[in-house]
Design an enzyme around this catalytic site. Sequence first.
Site, mmCIF file in Angstrom:
data_model
loop_
_atom_site.group_PDB
_atom_site.id
_atom_site.type_symbol
_atom_site.label_atom_id
_atom_site.label_comp_id
_atom_site.label_asym_id
_atom_site.label_seq_id
_atom_site.Cartn_x
_atom_site.Cartn_y
_atom_site.Cartn_z
ATOM 1 N N GLY A 1 13.468 -9.086 11.496
ATOM 2 C CA GLY A 1 13.794 -7.749 10.996
ATOM 3 C C GLY A 1 13.095 -6.630 11.740
ATOM 4 O O GLY A 1 13.721 -5.648 12.147
ATOM 5 N N GLY B 1 -0.539 -1.124 13.398
ATOM 6 C CA GLY B 1 0.670 -1.184 12.590
ATOM 7 C C GLY B 1 0.736 -0.184 11.456
ATOM 8 O O GLY B 1 1.822 0.073 10.923
ATOM 9 N N THR C 1 11.768 -4.214 0.808
ATOM 10 C CA THR C 1 10.977 -5.042 1.705
ATOM 11 C C THR C 1 11.412 -6.495 1.586
ATOM 12 O O THR C 1 12.376 -6.829 0.882
ATOM 13 C CB THR C 1 9.465 -4.868 1.427
ATOM 14 O OG1 THR C 1 8.711 -5.488 2.462
ATOM 15 C CG2 THR C 1 9.063 -5.436 0.082
ATOM 16 N N ASP D 1 12.648 1.983 9.408
ATOM 17 C CA ASP D 1 11.747 1.210 10.265
ATOM 18 C C ASP D 1 11.915 1.608 11.728
ATOM 19 O O ASP D 1 10.950 1.623 12.499
ATOM 20 C CB ASP D 1 12.016 -0.288 10.120
ATOM 21 C CG ASP D 1 11.500 -0.854 8.799
ATOM 22 O OD1 ASP D 1 10.539 -0.287 8.252
ATOM 23 O OD2 ASP D 1 12.064 -1.862 8.332
ATOM 24 N N VAL E 1 0.835 -1.205 0.000
ATOM 25 C CA VAL E 1 0.000 0.000 0.000
ATOM 26 C C VAL E 1 0.869 1.255 0.000
ATOM 27 O O VAL E 1 0.358 2.367 0.184
ATOM 28 C CB VAL E 1 -0.953 0.012 1.216
ATOM 29 C CG1 VAL E 1 -1.998 -1.080 1.085
ATOM 30 C CG2 VAL E 1 -0.185 -0.131 2.525
ATOM 31 N N ALA F 1 2.941 -4.387 15.013
ATOM 32 C CA ALA F 1 3.473 -4.096 13.685
ATOM 33 C C ALA F 1 2.557 -4.615 12.574
ATOM 34 O O ALA F 1 2.672 -4.183 11.422
ATOM 35 C CB ALA F 1 4.869 -4.698 13.537
ATOM 36 N N TYR G 1 -0.486 -4.712 10.226
ATOM 37 C CA TYR G 1 -1.436 -3.677 9.816
ATOM 38 C C TYR G 1 -2.574 -4.217 8.956
ATOM 39 O O TYR G 1 -3.458 -3.470 8.551
ATOM 40 C CB TYR G 1 -0.723 -2.526 9.080
ATOM 41 C CG TYR G 1 0.043 -2.925 7.849
ATOM 42 C CD1 TYR G 1 -0.580 -3.000 6.603
ATOM 43 C CD2 TYR G 1 1.400 -3.208 7.917
ATOM 44 C CE1 TYR G 1 0.123 -3.349 5.467
ATOM 45 C CE2 TYR G 1 2.115 -3.552 6.785
ATOM 46 C CZ TYR G 1 1.462 -3.635 5.565
ATOM 47 O OH TYR G 1 2.174 -3.983 4.431
ATOM 48 N N LYS H 1 15.822 -7.013 2.673
ATOM 49 C CA LYS H 1 16.330 -5.979 3.580
ATOM 50 C C LYS H 1 17.752 -6.267 4.062
ATOM 51 O O LYS H 1 18.540 -5.339 4.256
ATOM 52 C CB LYS H 1 15.401 -5.815 4.781
ATOM 53 C CG LYS H 1 14.070 -5.165 4.447
ATOM 54 C CD LYS H 1 13.272 -4.885 5.706
ATOM 55 C CE LYS H 1 11.939 -4.236 5.393
ATOM 56 N NZ LYS H 1 11.200 -3.855 6.614
ATOM 57 N N ALA I 1 12.370 -11.451 17.119
ATOM 58 C CA ALA I 1 13.763 -11.047 16.932
ATOM 59 C C ALA I 1 14.152 -11.056 15.462
ATOM 60 O O ALA I 1 15.332 -11.144 15.123
ATOM 61 C CB ALA I 1 14.682 -11.985 17.730
ATOM 62 N N THR J 1 12.406 -18.754 19.654
ATOM 63 C CA THR J 1 13.732 -19.363 19.720
ATOM 64 C C THR J 1 14.629 -18.433 20.529
ATOM 65 O O THR J 1 15.021 -17.366 20.062
ATOM 66 C CB THR J 1 14.319 -19.566 18.306
ATOM 67 O OG1 THR J 1 13.391 -20.320 17.522
ATOM 68 C CG2 THR J 1 15.659 -20.292 18.368
#
Length: 264
Positions: A125, A231, A61, A99, A15, A208, A210, A65, A123, A147
């Site tokens: 990105g 998000g 994205t 970010d 978007v 995060a 959305y 990244k 944990a 993990t």
Amino acid sequence: MQVYGLIGNPVGHSVSPPMHEAAYEVLGIDARYVTFEPSPDALGMALDGASALGVSGLNVTIPFKEDVLPLVEPDPLAKRIGAVNTIDFDGEPTGHNTDAAGVTRAFEHHDVSLSGTAVVVGAGGAGRAASFALADEGVDVRIANRTVSRAERLAEDVPNTTAHGLEGLDALLADADLLVNATSVGMESDETPVPREALHADLAVLDAVYKPLETRLLRDADDVGATTIDGAWMLLYQGIEAFELWTGQDAPIDVMNNALRASL
């Protein structure tokens, strides 16, 4: 005409184009924002082609990244985080990570103080960006991940952090001020990574995810009186940071927010 865009695979769900193009229109900037979907083994060629064709800037994205990091000159923050989500082609391609600002500005927009203790769930990105962003503000960060070894590796990189598993979230959140869900839990199903009984009214909760805007985590948080932040705010502010970096102009925040939410 200037060309900006998004590179990833897949990108059909994005978007970002309407959000950025709404800003170009209202400010009278002759530009377009388009999407590019190269195969993973063609990433280097895609960036070379973008540079050769005069593309002004790209957002990055999943899954690129981290892969793009050695292909650009990362700024100090992107280098520390280990991921790039914005590239500026003004001169040598430079990599940035907006970010992190997406996290802090989303909290600040809701008048949430960036202080005290935060629990970051995840944990990957988004978790890395959130952990660095909050730690740099002086927040004590507790990283919780399924993990534990992955959380431990991240905690080694980020100051003022500790690593934990998911089974102890009740204790981790008991005296916490901030909570960030940096996982995709809640995107595909009505699930939450955090037990409802672990939430309390003194928390500010940023999810995060959305799509959907109202996740089960946010519904549970609202039920107990916590501050809730969907998000789209994080997505908006990372986009605003990229827009301002590329154009040197103040972003029309309300215009971009309205266009973003109309596209969700």
